[in-house]
Design an enzyme around this catalytic site. Structure first.
Site, mmCIF file in Angstrom:
data_model
loop_
_atom_site.group_PDB
_atom_site.id
_atom_site.type_symbol
_atom_site.label_atom_id
_atom_site.label_comp_id
_atom_site.label_asym_id
_atom_site.label_seq_id
_atom_site.Cartn_x
_atom_site.Cartn_y
_atom_site.Cartn_z
ATOM 1 N N GLY A 12 0.790 -1.239 0.000
ATOM 2 C CA GLY A 12 0.000 0.000 0.000
ATOM 3 C C GLY A 12 0.814 1.277 0.000
ATOM 4 O O GLY A 12 0.249 2.359 0.190
ATOM 5 N N SER A 13 2.129 1.190 -0.255
ATOM 6 C CA SER A 13 2.906 2.438 -0.243
ATOM 7 C C SER A 13 2.488 3.353 -1.400
ATOM 8 O O SER A 13 2.498 4.581 -1.265
ATOM 9 C CB SER A 13 4.415 2.159 -0.290
ATOM 10 N N LYS A 69 -17.358 -2.999 -10.124
ATOM 11 C CA LYS A 69 -17.643 -1.990 -9.099
ATOM 12 C C LYS A 69 -16.734 -0.762 -9.204
ATOM 13 O O LYS A 69 -17.140 0.348 -8.888
ATOM 14 C CB LYS A 69 -17.453 -2.603 -7.697
ATOM 15 N N ILE A 85 -5.892 -8.360 -15.614
ATOM 16 C CA ILE A 85 -7.127 -7.609 -15.842
ATOM 17 C C ILE A 85 -7.576 -7.793 -17.283
ATOM 18 O O ILE A 85 -6.753 -7.757 -18.200
ATOM 19 C CB ILE A 85 -6.867 -6.112 -15.552
ATOM 20 N N ASN A 97 -1.635 2.203 -14.862
ATOM 21 C CA ASN A 97 -0.776 1.399 -13.986
ATOM 22 C C ASN A 97 0.595 2.057 -13.913
ATOM 23 O O ASN A 97 0.989 2.778 -14.822
ATOM 24 C CB ASN A 97 -0.630 -0.016 -14.569
ATOM 25 N N HIS A 99 4.643 0.877 -13.421
ATOM 26 C CA HIS A 99 5.509 -0.301 -13.427
ATOM 27 C C HIS A 99 6.937 0.154 -13.136
ATOM 28 O O HIS A 99 7.394 1.168 -13.684
ATOM 29 C CB HIS A 99 5.430 -0.990 -14.796
HETATM 30 C C1 GAR Z 1 5.200 -0.712 -6.862
HETATM 31 O O1 GAR Z 1 6.572 -0.553 -6.840
HETATM 32 C C2 GAR Z 1 4.724 -0.855 -8.296
HETATM 33 O O2 GAR Z 1 5.521 -0.202 -9.211
HETATM 34 C C3 GAR Z 1 4.813 -2.331 -8.512
HETATM 35 O O3 GAR Z 1 4.398 -2.890 -7.301
HETATM 36 C C4 GAR Z 1 4.798 -2.033 -6.230
HETATM 37 C C5 GAR Z 1 3.625 -1.891 -5.287
HETATM 38 O O4 GAR Z 1 4.031 -1.538 -4.008
HETATM 39 N N1 GAR Z 1 3.949 -2.717 -9.587
HETATM 40 C C6 GAR Z 1 4.291 -3.622 -10.502
HETATM 41 O O5 GAR Z 1 5.341 -4.238 -10.471
HETATM 42 C C7 GAR Z 1 3.241 -3.821 -11.598
HETATM 43 N N2 GAR Z 1 3.694 -4.706 -12.599
HETATM 44 P P1 GAR Z 1 2.928 -1.195 -2.889
HETATM 45 O O6 GAR Z 1 2.046 -2.405 -2.686
HETATM 46 O O7 GAR Z 1 3.731 -0.875 -1.665
HETATM 47 O O8 GAR Z 1 2.148 -0.017 -3.376
#
Ligand code: GAR
Length: 186
Positions: A12-13, A69, A85, A97, A99
């Site tokens: 959740g950061s 939803k 998705i 998104n 990445h």
């Molecule tokens: C983030 O660093 C995001 O870029 C990556 O997951 C992390 C989520 O961190 N997403 C991917 O790799 C998508 N392919 P979080 O759960 O702390 O927000």
């Protein structure tokens, strides 16, 4: 005010940073322009507590139900959402998104979080970064909206790269979302 829903699977950061930028009175770059109406998770995860902390309604649902939803907003934002998705026609161009690599490099099925930075480190590349893109029906594939990059120092480990790119993501995502929204008809 643009309405955003946020989809999560992890700590959740990213959600925390987006909420900060919606609601912080001094530094919130989206303050007064966007609000997070709901958070949707495909599993129990730390991001649900982050949603609670900001007082944002949260739901844990299967992915198919989430898109039904979560779609009734101006923009649906993935924040570490790990399920595949399938974009319904009415949501095409309405899901973003972030990445943690310079797509199209180091994207695709199974490429998320630490695995991305490990692959970047092993590649010997001299730059890395992060990408905001529109979500389509292929992993990490849709139109690129914005990217930010940083140099890789030889002494940096995959962990170091993860930390540095995370910082970069936190600057890029709110700005890219706002920019994207401001180009949408309201
Ligand atoms: C983030 O660093 C995001 O870029 C990556 O997951 C992390 C989520 O961190 N997403 C991917 O790799 C998508 N392919 P979080 O759960 O702390 O927000």
């Amino acid at each position: 005010m643009f309405e955003i829903s946020v989809l999560v699977s992890g700590s959740g950061s990213t959600l925390d940073n987006l909420a900060f930028h919606c609601y912080d009175e001094l530094e919130g770059v989206m303050r007064g322009m966007a609000t997070i109406t709901s958070v949707f998770a495909d599993r129990n995860c730390g991001a649900l507590e982050v949603a609670d902390g900001w007082g944002i309604p949260k739901f844990v649902l299967d992915t198919k139900s989430i898109l039904k939803k979560a779609g009734n907003v101006d923009l649906c934002v993935l924040a570490g959402f790990l399920s595949k998705i399938y974009v319904p026609p009415e949501m095409e161009g309405k899901i973003l998104n972030i990445h943690p690599s310079l797509l199209p490099k180091y994207g695709g099925k199974g490429m998320y979080g630490r695995k991305v930075h490990q692959a970047v480190k092993e590649s010997g590349d001299s730059i890395t970064g992060c990408t905001v893109h529109v979500v389509d029906n292929e992993y990490d594939h849709g139109e690129i909206v914005d990217q930010e990059l940083i140099p890789i120092m030889p002494e940096q480990s995959a962990d170091d790269l993860e930390m540095a790119v995370k910082k970069l993501e936190q600057q890029l995502y709110p700005k890219a979302i706002l920019n994207f929204l401001s180009k949408q008809p309201k």
